[in-house]
Design a protein around this motif. Structure first.
Motif, mmCIF file in Angstrom:
data_model
loop_
_atom_site.group_PDB
_atom_site.id
_atom_site.type_symbol
_atom_site.label_atom_id
_atom_site.label_comp_id
_atom_site.label_asym_id
_atom_site.label_seq_id
_atom_site.Cartn_x
_atom_site.Cartn_y
_atom_site.Cartn_z
ATOM 1 N N ILE A 21 2.116 -0.205 -6.928
ATOM 2 C CA ILE A 21 2.506 -1.278 -7.834
ATOM 3 C C ILE A 21 1.328 -2.234 -8.042
ATOM 4 O O ILE A 21 1.107 -2.731 -9.131
ATOM 5 N N GLU A 22 0.552 -2.468 -6.980
ATOM 6 C CA GLU A 22 -0.621 -3.353 -7.084
ATOM 7 C C GLU A 22 -1.601 -2.838 -8.140
ATOM 8 O O GLU A 22 -2.108 -3.605 -8.951
ATOM 9 N N ASP A 77 0.800 -1.212 0.000
ATOM 10 C CA ASP A 77 0.000 0.000 0.000
ATOM 11 C C ASP A 77 0.842 1.276 0.000
ATOM 12 O O ASP A 77 0.333 2.363 0.164
ATOM 13 N N THR A 78 2.150 1.156 -0.212
ATOM 14 C CA THR A 78 3.022 2.318 -0.241
ATOM 15 C C THR A 78 3.039 2.889 -1.645
ATOM 16 O O THR A 78 3.206 2.167 -2.616
ATOM 17 N N SER A 79 2.889 4.203 -1.746
ATOM 18 C CA SER A 79 2.872 4.834 -3.065
ATOM 19 C C SER A 79 4.264 4.834 -3.676
ATOM 20 O O SER A 79 5.272 4.739 -2.978
ATOM 21 N N LEU A 80 4.300 4.962 -4.995
ATOM 22 C CA LEU A 80 5.580 5.040 -5.684
ATOM 23 C C LEU A 80 6.366 6.261 -5.235
ATOM 24 O O LEU A 80 7.589 6.213 -5.134
ATOM 25 N N VAL A 81 5.669 7.347 -4.953
ATOM 26 C CA VAL A 81 6.332 8.565 -4.486
ATOM 27 C C VAL A 81 6.997 8.311 -3.145
ATOM 28 O O VAL A 81 8.176 8.631 -2.941
ATOM 29 N N ASP A 82 6.258 7.707 -2.213
ATOM 30 C CA ASP A 82 6.805 7.439 -0.883
ATOM 31 C C ASP A 82 7.896 6.370 -0.918
ATOM 32 O O ASP A 82 8.914 6.492 -0.243
ATOM 33 N N GLN A 83 7.678 5.339 -1.695
ATOM 34 C CA GLN A 83 8.597 4.215 -1.688
ATOM 35 C C GLN A 83 9.883 4.486 -2.468
ATOM 36 O O GLN A 83 10.964 4.103 -2.032
ATOM 37 N N TYR A 84 9.753 5.128 -3.618
ATOM 38 C CA TYR A 84 10.918 5.313 -4.472
ATOM 39 C C TYR A 84 11.309 6.775 -4.672
ATOM 40 O O TYR A 84 12.250 7.063 -5.395
ATOM 41 N N GLY A 85 10.594 7.690 -4.059
ATOM 42 C CA GLY A 85 10.922 9.108 -4.173
ATOM 43 C C GLY A 85 10.648 9.680 -5.553
ATOM 44 O O GLY A 85 11.286 10.635 -5.973
#
Length: 96
Positions: A77-78, A35-43
């Motif tokens: 990603i989901e 549930d982590t957004s691409l922005v939060d997870q990968y910056g």
């Protein structure tokens, strides 16, 4: 194409776009949070996200239609995996 393999590939592509080693090396058996957004997870910036979508379109031979670019589709990603798999089996994500 199986969902788990696709999700793993999507994470690998995203991690490859970042410079931060912490995103590339995760503890054995620990995957990224679903549930982590691409922005939060990968910056990702908005330009990174656009570049990522272009890479995915080319790699998976899909098209991200403007009307399908929703937070639900792009947040994680989901959501991206669901979108790609739906296109691969001929379902139109914008009709759901």
């Amino acid at each position: 194409m199986d969902r788990a393999g696709l999700i793993r590939e999507l994470h690998e592509i995203a991690a490859g776009m970042t410079k931060a080693e912490e995103h590339r090396q995760q503890p054995e058996g620990a995957g990224p949070a679903a549930d982590t957004s691409l922005v939060d997870q990968y910056g990702f910036s908005s330009l990174d996200a656009l570049e990522y979508l272009l890479i995915l379109e080319e790699k998976y031979d899909v098209v991200f239609e403007d009307e399908d670019l929703t937070e639900e589709t792009l947040f994680s990603i989901e959501g991206l995996a669901t979108y790609i798999l739906d296109q691969k089996v001929g379902r139109s994500p914008s009709v759901s």
